[in-house]
Design a protein around this motif. Structure first.
Motif, mmCIF file in Angstrom:
data_model
loop_
_atom_site.group_PDB
_atom_site.id
_atom_site.type_symbol
_atom_site.label_atom_id
_atom_site.label_comp_id
_atom_site.label_asym_id
_atom_site.label_seq_id
_atom_site.Cartn_x
_atom_site.Cartn_y
_atom_site.Cartn_z
ATOM 1 N N LEU A 26 -3.053 -5.623 4.951
ATOM 2 C CA LEU A 26 -2.396 -4.560 5.715
ATOM 3 C C LEU A 26 -3.219 -4.200 6.941
ATOM 4 N N LEU A 34 4.498 -4.065 3.738
ATOM 5 C CA LEU A 34 4.644 -3.200 2.562
ATOM 6 C C LEU A 34 4.010 -3.800 1.312
ATOM 7 N N SER A 35 3.675 -5.098 1.360
ATOM 8 C CA SER A 35 3.181 -5.767 0.144
ATOM 9 C C SER A 35 1.882 -5.148 -0.370
ATOM 10 N N GLY A 36 1.069 -4.610 0.540
ATOM 11 C CA GLY A 36 -0.184 -3.999 0.115
ATOM 12 C C GLY A 36 0.010 -2.697 -0.655
ATOM 13 N N LEU A 37 1.226 -2.137 -0.576
ATOM 14 C CA LEU A 37 1.479 -0.863 -1.248
ATOM 15 C C LEU A 37 2.010 -1.042 -2.666
ATOM 16 N N THR A 38 2.409 -2.270 -3.024
ATOM 17 C CA THR A 38 3.019 -2.468 -4.346
ATOM 18 C C THR A 38 2.043 -2.200 -5.482
ATOM 19 N N ASP A 39 0.739 -2.377 -5.224
ATOM 20 C CA ASP A 39 -0.261 -2.109 -6.269
ATOM 21 C C ASP A 39 -0.227 -0.660 -6.730
ATOM 22 N N LYS A 40 0.209 0.223 -5.837
ATOM 23 C CA LYS A 40 0.243 1.639 -6.193
ATOM 24 C C LYS A 40 1.284 1.920 -7.283
ATOM 25 N N LEU A 74 -5.857 -0.167 0.294
ATOM 26 C CA LEU A 74 -4.584 -0.796 0.651
ATOM 27 C C LEU A 74 -4.727 -2.287 0.942
ATOM 28 N N GLN A 101 -4.384 -11.623 -2.152
ATOM 29 C CA GLN A 101 -4.474 -10.444 -3.011
ATOM 30 C C GLN A 101 -5.053 -10.805 -4.378
ATOM 31 N N MET A 141 -8.439 -0.004 6.004
ATOM 32 C CA MET A 141 -7.400 -0.213 4.990
ATOM 33 C C MET A 141 -8.017 -0.584 3.639
#
Length: 566
Positions: free
Chosen positions: A39, A380-386, A35, A143, A30
C-alpha cells in the motif's frame, strides 16, 4: 528569478527522484501503521501521479510493463525454492482447486457484469476470462513473504491457485480473440496451433533448464568473476520470460519454470542472493507504476461506480473463493485466509482488458473503468488483514490441521526444540532434504517466522509418521525432550521402516542402555558432549596444553563408551 527548463534527461532524473522520495516516505509509514509495504508503494505512485497532474509520463503503461520485470524476478525466486517433485505433489491443488476457482469466480462475476447491462460476450471476459477472477501474484506472494506464511497450508493453496492462473493466460487471450466482433477472430486450427506453440516452448524451457543451466553455472563459477554470475542469472530470467512471451504466455511463467529447473542446483543460494536486490527494487517500482498508471480523470468521472464496484467485486470473489476452498475439504480458517488473500484483482487484467479493447469487445470507457477497479482493488488488498480477526475461529486446545503434501526429504527430524534446531542446522547447510516434525504450535509459529517449515504432529503416533513419509526416509533423528517418547518413536520407526538409520537424543546413561537394546544406530546424552567441551576449555584455561586436554577428553569419552557397553 532563475529561468530553468530541464532537458528530457534531466526531467527523467527529477521523476526518478520524486518516486524514490515518495517511496521512502510512504512505504515505511504504511508498514508502521500495519498496512503493509504494498500500500505504501501504491500510495507513493498515486501521490507522484497527482503531483504531476496525471501527466507523469506520456505513456505510463510503458513504465508499468517495464516494471513487471519485478514480478518476473519474483516468480523466478519462488521457483528456486520449489523442487520439481514438490511441484508435482501440488498438482491436485493447481489443476483442481485452481480450475474450480477460475470457473467459480468467473461465473459469479460474469453474471454480476451481465446484470449491470454489459453484453454477454463482454461480460464473459469481464467475469470468466477476466482480470477480475485473476489475482495479483505480486501482491499475494509479497504479503505471504512479509508474514512468513508462504509454507503454511493457506499459503500453498494460494500459490497453487496463482500458478494455475498464470497457466490459464493463453486460453484467456484466445477466448478474448474468439469472442471479438471483428474479423480478427481466430479459427479453431489457429487456436490449437497457439496452444501447441505454448506447450513446445514449455518443453524446450524444461529441457534447457535440466541439461544446460547447471553445467553453465559450473563453468562460469570457475572464472572467479562474481558479476558474471549475476549477469548470467538475469540473462536466464530475461531469456525464459521472452520465450514464454513469444509463445503467447506470461513473462512470469517462463521465469518461474527456469527457477524450478535450478531449484536442485548447488548454485541455487548464490543465484537467489544475486537476484534479490533487483527483485525488491523492480517489485517496488511495479506497485508504484500501478499508482502512476491510474487515469485520474476517469476515476473522478466515474468515482461512484469505481468506489462501489471495487469492494463489491472483491466481496463476491472472496465469497466464491471461500465456498470453493471449503468444497475441497479445507477447514474454515484456511479457507478464510485464502479467500481474503486472493480477493484483489491481478495485474494480468491490464493486459487482458487491453487485448479485449483492441479487438472491439470492450469499449474504451469501460476498459478504463475496469482497469481502475483493478488498481483500486490492489490498493485495498492491504486492508483485508484487518478483517481476519473478526472472521477466524479461535479453537483453543484443538490441534491445527496439517498438510503433509510437501513432506519430502531423506531425513526426518522429530522434535524442533533447542536440541532439534541445532541438529538440523548442519543438515540444512549440507543441502540435505529434511522433514521436521513437532507438536508444539507456538514452536512451529516461531520457526515459521524465521522461514522454517515445521510440520505439526506427534511423532510417537503411527499415522503421523506415515503421513510424514516415514516409509521413504533414509534416516530419522529423534530429538524430543521426553525419554519415554523417544523410546516409543524408535520402536515405531523400526516397525515402519526397518532400513532407516535412527539417531536419538538420550536423557542419561540408563536411557542410552535402553535405546541400545532397541537397536538405535546411535544415541548421545543431551548434556554429555557439551559438558566435555566445557571441561576441555576449563583444562586449557587452567594451563593444560591443548593437545593434552584433547587427549584427556578423548580418553574420558572412550571410558564412558566402554562402561556403556558393559
Amino acid at each position: 528569478m532563475i529561468d530553468y527548463e530541464p532537458s528530457h534527461l534531466e526531467l527523467l532524473f527529477w521523476q526518478t527522484l520524486s518516486l524514490i522520495a515518495a517511496a521512502c516516505l510512504f512505504t515505511p509509514l504504511m508498514k508502521k501503521l500495519g498496512l503493509g509495504t504494498i500500500l505504501g508503494y501504491l500510495l507513493a505512485g498515486i501521490v507522484v501521479n497527482l503531483a504531476y497532474a496525471g501527466n507523469f509520463s506520456e505513456h505510463p503503461e510503458e513504465l508499468l510493463h517495464f516494471s513487471e520485470f519485478g514480478v518476473v524476478l519474483f516468480l523466478f525466486v519462488i521457483g528456486l525454492e520449489l523442487k520439481p517433485q514438490t511441484l508435482w505433489q501440488m498438482r491436485s491443488d493447481i489443476f483442481g482447486l485452481g480450475l474450480a476457482q477460475m470457473l467459480g469466480c468467473g461465473a459469479l462475476l460474469a453474471t454480476a457484469a451481465a446484470l449491470f447491462g454489459i453484453a454477454p460476450s463482454a461480460a464473459l471476459i469481464v467475469g470468466l476470462g477476466l482480470g477480475l477472477a485473476l489475482s495479483s501474484t505480486a501482491i499475494v506472494m509479497t504479503q505471504l513473504d512479509e508474514r512468513r506464511e508462504r509454507n503454511t497450508l493457506h499459503g500453498r493453496k494460494s500459490f497453487s491457485i496463482l500458478l494455475f492462473q498464470d497457466l490459464a493466460i493463453v486460453p484467456l487471450l484466445l477466448l478474448a480473440t474468439l469472442l471479438a466482433p471483428t474479423d480478427e477472430s481466430l479459427s479453431l486450427a489457429d487456436s490449437a496451433t497457439n496452444v501447441g506453440v505454448a506447450l513446445v516452448a514449455i518443453i524446450l524451457l524444461i529441457l534447457a533448464g535440466r541439461y544446460l543451466l547447471s553445467p553453465m553455472f559450473s563453468l562460469l563459477s570457475k572464472s572467479g568473476v562474481p558479476e558474471i554470475m549475476t549477469a548470467t542469472a538475469l540473462g536466464i530470467v530475461i531469456a525464459a520470460a521472452l520465450l514464454m512471451d513469444v509463445a503467447g504466455m506470461s513473462y512470469a511463467m517462463g521465469s518461474f519454470i527456469a527457477g524450478v529447473m535450478l531449484a536442485e542446483s548447488s548454485y541455487r543460494h548464490e543465484i537467489e542472493a544475486d537476484i534479490e536486490p533487483f527483485r525488491g527494487l523492480f517489485l517496488g517500482l511495479f506497485f508504484m507504476a500501478v499508482g502512476l498508471s491510474l487515469d485520474i480523470q476517469t476515476i473522478l468521472d466515474n468515482a461512484l461506480i469505481i468506489v462501489a464496484a471495487a469492494p463489491l467485486a472483491m466481496t463476491l470473489k472472496a465469497i466464491a473463493l471461500y465456498a470453493i476452498t471449503r468444497l475441497f475439504g479445507n477447514e474454515h480458517n484456511t479457507s478464510v485466509r485464502t479467500a481474503l488473500g486472493l480477493s484483489q484483482h491481478g495485474e494480468f487484467g491490464f493486459v487482458l482488458f487491453a487485448a479485449a479493447a483492441g479487438t472491439g469487445l470492450l469499449g474504451a470507457e469501460l476498459t478504463s473503468i475496469l482497469i481502475s477497479i483493478i488498481s483500486v482493488s490492489m490498493a485495498l488488498s492491504g486492508l483485508t488483514d484487518k478483517l481476519l480477526p473478526r472472521m477466524l475461529r479461535h479453537q483453543k486446545g484443538s490441534d491445527p490441521e496439517e498438510d503433509y503434501s510437501d513432506a519430502v526429504g531423506s531425513i526426518l527430524v522429530i522434535g524442533f526444540g533447542r536440541f532439534g534446531q541445532i541438529v538440523s542446522q548442519p543438515l540444512f547447510a549440507n543441502g540435505l532434504q529434511v522433514i521436521t516434525l513437532d507438536n508444539d504450535t507456538r514452536r512451529i509459529e516461531d520457526a515459521q517466522r524465521f522461514g522454517f517449515r515445521v510440520h505439526f504432529g506427534d511423532g510417537s503416533r503411527r499415522e503421523i509418521l506415515r503421513a510424514a513419509g516415514i516409509a521413504n526416509v533414509k534416516a530419522v533423528v529423534v530429538a524430543t525432550d521426553d525419554p519415554q517418547c523417544n523410546s516409543r518413536i524408535v520402536e515405531l520407526v523400526k516397525k515402519e521402516n526397518p532400513e532407516a538409520q535412527i539417531y536419538v537424543r538420550s536423557y542419561d546413561r540408563l536411557h542410552s542402555i535402553e535405546l541400545n537394546a532397541l537397536k538405535a544406530d546411535f544415541s548421545v546424552r543431551e548434556c554429555f558432549e557439551s559438558a566435555l567441551a566445557l571441561s576441555r576449555q576449563t583444562l586449557i584455561g587452567m594451563g593444560t596444553d591443548e593437545t593434552l586436554a584433547s587427549r584427556i577428553i578423548t580418553d574420558i569419552r572412550r571410558l564412558d563408551l566402554d562402561r556403556l557397553r558393559q
